[in-house]
Every structure is written in C-alpha cells, then in structure tokens.
Design a protein around this motif. Structure first.
Motif, PDB file in Angstrom:
ATOM      1  N   VAL A   1      -4.184  10.702   9.784  1.00  0.00           N
ATOM      2  CA  VAL A   1      -3.085   9.698  10.407  1.00  0.00           C
ATOM      3  C   VAL A   1      -2.438   8.613   8.813  1.00  0.00           C
ATOM      4  CG1 VAL A   1      -2.198   8.330  11.546  1.00  0.00           C
ATOM      5  CG2 VAL A   1      -2.211  11.044  12.235  1.00  0.00           C
ATOM      6  N   GLY A   2      -4.377   8.208   9.169  1.00  0.00           N
ATOM      7  CA  GLY A   2      -4.422   6.729   8.259  1.00  0.00           C
ATOM      8  C   GLY A   2      -3.641   7.517   6.604  1.00  0.00           C
ATOM      9  N   ALA A   3      -4.492   8.823   6.099  1.00  0.00           N
ATOM     10  CA  ALA A   3      -4.221   8.377   4.807  1.00  0.00           C
ATOM     11  C   ALA A   3      -2.555   9.154   4.308  1.00  0.00           C
ATOM     12  CB  ALA A   3      -5.086   9.473   4.412  1.00  0.00           C
ATOM     13  N   LEU A   4      -1.851   9.645   4.871  1.00  0.00           N
ATOM     14  CA  LEU A   4      -0.242   9.836   5.237  1.00  0.00           C
ATOM     15  C   LEU A   4      -0.164   8.738   5.904  1.00  0.00           C
ATOM     16  CD1 LEU A   4      -0.407  13.581   7.162  1.00  0.00           C
ATOM     17  CD2 LEU A   4      -0.442  12.682   5.193  1.00  0.00           C
ATOM     18  N   ALA A   5      -0.344   7.792   6.409  1.00  0.00           N
ATOM     19  CA  ALA A   5       0.418   6.734   7.120  1.00  0.00           C
ATOM     20  C   ALA A   5       0.224   5.881   5.352  1.00  0.00           C
ATOM     21  CB  ALA A   5       0.031   6.207   7.559  1.00  0.00           C
ATOM     22  N   LEU A   6      -0.675   5.836   4.937  1.00  0.00           N
ATOM     23  CA  LEU A   6      -1.214   4.876   3.277  1.00  0.00           C
ATOM     24  C   LEU A   6      -0.034   5.105   2.709  1.00  0.00           C
ATOM     25  CD1 LEU A   6      -2.703   2.674   1.649  1.00  0.00           C
ATOM     26  CD2 LEU A   6      -3.740   4.444   1.679  1.00  0.00           C
TER      27      LEU A   6
ATOM     28  N   THR B   1       3.724  -2.204  -1.597  1.00  0.00           N
ATOM     29  CA  THR B   1       2.851  -2.092  -2.500  1.00  0.00           C
ATOM     30  C   THR B   1       1.318  -1.991  -2.213  1.00  0.00           C
ATOM     31  OG1 THR B   1       1.667  -4.282  -1.808  1.00  0.00           O
ATOM     32  CG2 THR B   1       3.342  -4.422  -3.346  1.00  0.00           C
ATOM     33  N   PRO B   2       0.954  -0.743  -2.389  1.00  0.00           N
ATOM     34  CA  PRO B   2      -0.651   0.166  -2.168  1.00  0.00           C
ATOM     35  C   PRO B   2      -1.138  -1.025  -1.064  1.00  0.00           C
ATOM     36  CG  PRO B   2       0.119   0.813  -3.834  1.00  0.00           C
ATOM     37  CD  PRO B   2       0.925  -0.504  -3.700  1.00  0.00           C
ATOM     38  N   GLU B   3      -1.216  -2.316  -1.764  1.00  0.00           N
ATOM     39  CA  GLU B   3      -2.688  -3.072  -1.217  1.00  0.00           C
ATOM     40  C   GLU B   3      -2.418  -3.774   0.579  1.00  0.00           C
ATOM     41  OE1 GLU B   3      -1.090  -3.925  -4.257  1.00  0.00           O
ATOM     42  OE2 GLU B   3      -2.621  -3.479  -5.743  1.00  0.00           O
ATOM     43  N   PHE B   4      -0.656  -3.786   0.242  1.00  0.00           N
ATOM     44  CA  PHE B   4       0.445  -3.874   1.462  1.00  0.00           C
ATOM     45  C   PHE B   4       0.131  -3.023   2.523  1.00  0.00           C
ATOM     46  CE2 PHE B   4       3.530  -3.610   4.405  1.00  0.00           C
ATOM     47  CZ  PHE B   4       3.629  -5.560   4.972  1.00  0.00           C
ATOM     48  N   ALA B   5       0.234  -1.499   2.467  1.00  0.00           N
ATOM     49  CA  ALA B   5      -0.344  -1.105   3.084  1.00  0.00           C
ATOM     50  C   ALA B   5      -1.594  -0.480   3.016  1.00  0.00           C
ATOM     51  CB  ALA B   5       0.451   0.861   1.590  1.00  0.00           C
ATOM     52  N   SER B   6      -2.227  -0.377   2.741  1.00  0.00           N
ATOM     53  CA  SER B   6      -3.298  -0.642   2.724  1.00  0.00           C
ATOM     54  C   SER B   6      -4.070  -1.564   3.599  1.00  0.00           C
ATOM     55  CB  SER B   6      -4.686  -0.477   1.630  1.00  0.00           C
ATOM     56  OG  SER B   6      -6.051  -0.247   1.736  1.00  0.00           O
ATOM     57  N   THR B   7      -4.046  -2.377   4.034  1.00  0.00           N
ATOM     58  CA  THR B   7      -4.461  -3.379   4.525  1.00  0.00           C
ATOM     59  C   THR B   7      -3.508  -3.547   5.917  1.00  0.00           C
ATOM     60  OG1 THR B   7      -4.572  -5.495   2.815  1.00  0.00           O
ATOM     61  CG2 THR B   7      -4.018  -5.919   4.798  1.00  0.00           C
ATOM     62  N   GLN B   8      -2.435  -3.508   6.000  1.00  0.00           N
ATOM     63  CA  GLN B   8      -1.669  -3.630   7.224  1.00  0.00           C
ATOM     64  C   GLN B   8      -2.086  -1.996   7.844  1.00  0.00           C
ATOM     65  OE1 GLN B   8       0.024  -5.825   8.961  1.00  0.00           O
ATOM     66  NE2 GLN B   8      -0.052  -6.632   6.987  1.00  0.00           N
ATOM     67  N   ILE B   9      -2.302  -0.866   7.447  1.00  0.00           N
ATOM     68  CA  ILE B   9      -2.932   0.475   7.948  1.00  0.00           C
ATOM     69  C   ILE B   9      -3.887   0.502   8.185  1.00  0.00           C
ATOM     70  CG2 ILE B   9      -3.111   2.978   8.058  1.00  0.00           C
ATOM     71  CD1 ILE B   9      -0.777   2.564   6.153  1.00  0.00           C
ATOM     72  N   PHE B  10      -4.952  -0.243   7.907  1.00  0.00           N
ATOM     73  CA  PHE B  10      -6.424  -0.415   8.461  1.00  0.00           C
ATOM     74  C   PHE B  10      -6.663  -1.563   9.375  1.00  0.00           C
ATOM     75  CE2 PHE B  10     -10.327  -2.604   7.685  1.00  0.00           C
ATOM     76  CZ  PHE B  10     -11.817  -1.708   7.745  1.00  0.00           C
TER      77      PHE B  10
ATOM     78  N   GLY C   1      -9.876   7.027   6.998  1.00  0.00           N
ATOM     79  CA  GLY C   1      -8.756   8.043   6.184  1.00  0.00           C
ATOM     80  C   GLY C   1      -8.115   6.765   4.895  1.00  0.00           C
ATOM     81  N   VAL C   2      -7.740   5.359   5.863  1.00  0.00           N
ATOM     82  CA  VAL C   2      -7.165   4.436   4.810  1.00  0.00           C
ATOM     83  C   VAL C   2      -8.081   4.127   3.396  1.00  0.00           C
ATOM     84  CG1 VAL C   2      -5.661   1.802   4.870  1.00  0.00           C
ATOM     85  CG2 VAL C   2      -4.892   3.679   6.426  1.00  0.00           C
ATOM     86  N   SER C   3      -9.531   3.495   3.869  1.00  0.00           N
ATOM     87  CA  SER C   3     -10.370   3.407   2.335  1.00  0.00           C
ATOM     88  C   SER C   3     -10.278   4.264   1.537  1.00  0.00           C
ATOM     89  CB  SER C   3     -11.633   2.988   2.955  1.00  0.00           C
ATOM     90  OG  SER C   3     -11.856   1.900   4.614  1.00  0.00           O
ATOM     91  N   VAL C   4     -11.025   5.932   2.451  1.00  0.00           N
ATOM     92  CA  VAL C   4     -10.889   6.678   1.035  1.00  0.00           C
ATOM     93  C   VAL C   4      -8.927   6.807   0.072  1.00  0.00           C
ATOM     94  CG1 VAL C   4     -10.795   9.342   0.955  1.00  0.00           C
ATOM     95  CG2 VAL C   4     -12.098   8.155   2.744  1.00  0.00           C
ATOM     96  N   ALA C   5      -8.195   6.720   1.374  1.00  0.00           N
ATOM     97  CA  ALA C   5      -6.955   7.476   0.262  1.00  0.00           C
ATOM     98  C   ALA C   5      -6.564   6.096  -0.881  1.00  0.00           C
ATOM     99  CB  ALA C   5      -5.662   7.477   1.557  1.00  0.00           C
ATOM    100  N   THR C   6      -6.702   4.631  -0.366  1.00  0.00           N
ATOM    101  CA  THR C   6      -6.804   3.910  -1.060  1.00  0.00           C
ATOM    102  C   THR C   6      -7.619   3.795  -2.674  1.00  0.00           C
ATOM    103  OG1 THR C   6      -6.275   2.115   0.903  1.00  0.00           O
ATOM    104  CG2 THR C   6      -6.715   0.868  -0.797  1.00  0.00           C
TER     105      THR C   6
END
Length: 114
Positions: free
Chosen positions: A24-29, A37-46, A105-110
């Motif tokens: 879910v974290g990776a797909l949401a990212l 932006t990827p930075e915004f997405a990573s920060t918010q989902i994390f 998941g967010v960390s790996v996907a980032t």
C-alpha cells in the motif's frame, strides 16, 4: 508450549500486516508522485504510516493497561458488546505491522524512483 509455537502466529500477524502495508505504501507513493513531487509524496505517505504506527502502539498499550477494567465494566453494566482485551491487542498489532510496512514500503519505493 514451545517458544516457536507461541511466537509463530504473532510473527505471522505482524508480517502479513507489514506486507500489506509495504504494498500500500509503495503504490500510494507512485500514485501521489504522479500528481505531486516525489519528495512531497514520500514525506506525506511516510508521515501517515508513522501516524498509524504511533496510534497502534498507543492503542495496544491502552488495551493492556485498561483491558481488564473495560471487560469488567461491560459485564457489570450488562453491555455485551463483544469487545475483549485480546481482540483489541490483536487489532492494534495488525495496525502496528501495517504502519511499519507503509513506512518501509515508502522508503524502498522512494529509492526506486528516478
């Protein structure tokens, strides 16, 4: 009871919830990174994953501390809601695994984003 037999279902509970959270974290990212932006997405989902993890740890400790009192109160007031300390701890353990899975998941996907 052997340690392995006692530990196996608990690890499975956390691992399955963590695996779902990871996906879910990776797909949401990836979904949010297409809009922002990827930075915004990573920060918010994390942050959402950390919020779920924190809520679950707090809820689990509350279940442990007040569980017997709530069950006694329910039986005393004759309000058979079906809530038990064990079920509450199990639900909070699932949320703990899910929140941790989202964060991983967010960390790996980032790291995989271009």
């Amino acid at each position: 009871m052997a340690l392995g037999a006692w530990l196996r279902p608990r690890v499975r509970l956390l691992a399955t919830a963590g695996a779902v959270g990871f996906v879910v974290g990776a797909l949401a990212l990836f979904a949010l990174a297409t809009v922002r932006t990827p930075e915004f997405a990573s920060t918010q989902i994390f942050a959402v994953g950390a919020l779920v993890l924190g809520f679950a740890v707090l809820g689990w400790s509350g279940s442990v501390l007040a569980g017997n009192a709530v069950e006694t109160l329910q039986s005393h007031l004759d309000t058979d809601t079906g809530w038990t300390e064990r079920d509450s701890r199990r639900a909070m353990a699932r949320l703990t695994g899910f929140g941790a899975g989202v964060m991983v998941g967010v960390s790996v996907a980032t790291a995989l984003l271009p």
